[in-house]
Design a protein around this motif. Structure first.
Motif, PDB file in Angstrom:
ATOM      1  N   LEU A   5       1.374  -0.905   0.207  1.00  0.00           N
ATOM      2  CA  LEU A   5      -0.357   0.049  -0.006  1.00  0.00           C
ATOM      3  C   LEU A   5       0.706   1.197  -0.352  1.00  0.00           C
ATOM      4  O   LEU A   5       1.753   1.065   0.533  1.00  0.00           O
ATOM      5  N   ALA A   6       0.587   2.130  -0.546  1.00  0.00           N
ATOM      6  CA  ALA A   6       1.187   3.492  -1.080  1.00  0.00           C
ATOM      7  C   ALA A   6       1.428   4.024   0.701  1.00  0.00           C
ATOM      8  O   ALA A   6       2.355   5.107   0.787  1.00  0.00           O
ATOM      9  N   SER A   7       0.620   3.480   1.515  1.00  0.00           N
ATOM     10  CA  SER A   7       0.664   4.568   2.972  1.00  0.00           C
ATOM     11  C   SER A   7       1.195   3.985   4.045  1.00  0.00           C
ATOM     12  O   SER A   7       0.959   3.705   5.007  1.00  0.00           O
ATOM     13  N   ALA A   8       1.368   2.302   3.638  1.00  0.00           N
ATOM     14  CA  ALA A   8       2.162   1.609   4.827  1.00  0.00           C
ATOM     15  C   ALA A   8       3.671   0.523   3.461  1.00  0.00           C
ATOM     16  O   ALA A   8       3.176  -1.010   3.554  1.00  0.00           O
ATOM     17  N   THR A   9       4.634   1.378   2.978  1.00  0.00           N
ATOM     18  CA  THR A   9       5.262   0.408   2.123  1.00  0.00           C
ATOM     19  C   THR A   9       6.152  -0.588   2.796  1.00  0.00           C
ATOM     20  O   THR A   9       6.590  -1.293   2.460  1.00  0.00           O
ATOM     21  N   SER A  10       5.792  -0.692   4.238  1.00  0.00           N
ATOM     22  CA  SER A  10       7.262  -1.914   4.750  1.00  0.00           C
ATOM     23  C   SER A  10       6.485  -3.127   4.930  1.00  0.00           C
ATOM     24  O   SER A  10       7.088  -4.033   5.290  1.00  0.00           O
ATOM     25  N   ILE A  11       5.041  -2.909   3.991  1.00  0.00           N
ATOM     26  CA  ILE A  11       4.688  -4.960   4.338  1.00  0.00           C
ATOM     27  C   ILE A  11       3.836  -4.777   3.260  1.00  0.00           C
ATOM     28  O   ILE A  11       3.448  -3.679   2.573  1.00  0.00           O
ATOM     29  N   THR A  12       3.348  -6.588   3.010  1.00  0.00           N
ATOM     30  CA  THR A  12       2.913  -6.811   2.067  1.00  0.00           C
ATOM     31  C   THR A  12       1.585  -7.660   2.567  1.00  0.00           C
ATOM     32  O   THR A  12       1.554  -8.247   3.218  1.00  0.00           O
ATOM     33  N   LEU A  13       0.842  -6.966   1.770  1.00  0.00           N
ATOM     34  CA  LEU A  13      -0.796  -7.897   1.513  1.00  0.00           C
ATOM     35  C   LEU A  13      -1.618  -8.313   0.486  1.00  0.00           C
ATOM     36  O   LEU A  13      -0.767  -7.700   0.122  1.00  0.00           O
ATOM     37  N   ARG A  14      -1.541  -9.383   1.169  1.00  0.00           N
ATOM     38  CA  ARG A  14      -2.419  -9.774   0.161  1.00  0.00           C
ATOM     39  C   ARG A  14      -3.870  -9.499  -0.072  1.00  0.00           C
ATOM     40  O   ARG A  14      -5.037  -9.532   0.922  1.00  0.00           O
ATOM     41  N   TYR A  15      -4.417  -9.230  -0.986  1.00  0.00           N
ATOM     42  CA  TYR A  15      -5.941  -9.124  -1.440  1.00  0.00           C
ATOM     43  C   TYR A  15      -6.654  -9.859  -2.273  1.00  0.00           C
ATOM     44  O   TYR A  15      -5.670 -10.616  -3.551  1.00  0.00           O
ATOM     45  N   TRP A  16      -7.961 -10.613  -2.307  1.00  0.00           N
ATOM     46  CA  TRP A  16      -8.721 -11.312  -2.431  1.00  0.00           C
ATOM     47  C   TRP A  16      -9.980  -9.978  -4.027  1.00  0.00           C
ATOM     48  O   TRP A  16     -10.329  -9.813  -2.605  1.00  0.00           O
ATOM     49  N   GLY A  17     -10.085 -11.128  -4.728  1.00  0.00           N
ATOM     50  CA  GLY A  17     -11.470 -10.597  -5.662  1.00  0.00           C
ATOM     51  C   GLY A  17     -12.639 -11.096  -4.124  1.00  0.00           C
ATOM     52  O   GLY A  17     -12.293 -12.157  -3.772  1.00  0.00           O
TER      53      GLY A  17
END
Length: 122
Positions: free
Chosen positions: A101-113
């Motif tokens: 996310l642009a607001s939290a560049t230190s982590i990677t998140l998984r999003y689902w459709g």
């Protein structure tokens, strides 16, 4: 907020083809891997295919040679071209994106459709 919007599911006869699309939008800084999973009632969700940011692809053995995953990096969109469809390919197909996310560049998140139904008739 991030959204993954899928399209392209439907009903097709065995041996036919379908193309799924999934567009990511929202407060995204970057996207690493995008992919597709599928699920049938009473079964666990299973990997179908993934494509990494560098273009490397990975397929489930059951779809290797019949499905092709691709990405439009400029549009944050992933596609799944499905050919030679079989009745056992019937499932709800889910798009995923591992993103920063642009607001939290230190982590990677998984999003689902939200999922799109694919039904293959005999």
């Amino acid at each position: 907020q991030v959204q993954l919007v899928e399209s392209g599911g439907g009903l097709v006869q065995s041996g036919g083809s379908l193309r799924l699309s999934c567009a990511a939008s929202g407060n995204i800084f970057s996207i690493n891997t995008m992919g597709w999973y599928r699920q049938t009632p009473g079964k666990e969700r299973e990997l179908v295919a993934t494509v990494a940011s560098g273009g490397r692809t990975n397929y489930a053995d059951s779809v290797q040679g019949r499905f092709t995953i691709s990405r439009d990096y400029a549009k944050d969109t992933v596609f799944l071209q499905m050919s030679s469809l079989k009745t056992e390919d019937t499932a709800v197909y889910y798009c995923t994106a591992d993103l920063v996310l642009a607001s939290a560049t230190s982590i990677t998140l998984r999003y689902w459709g939200q999922g799109t139904q694919v039904t293959v008739s005999s």
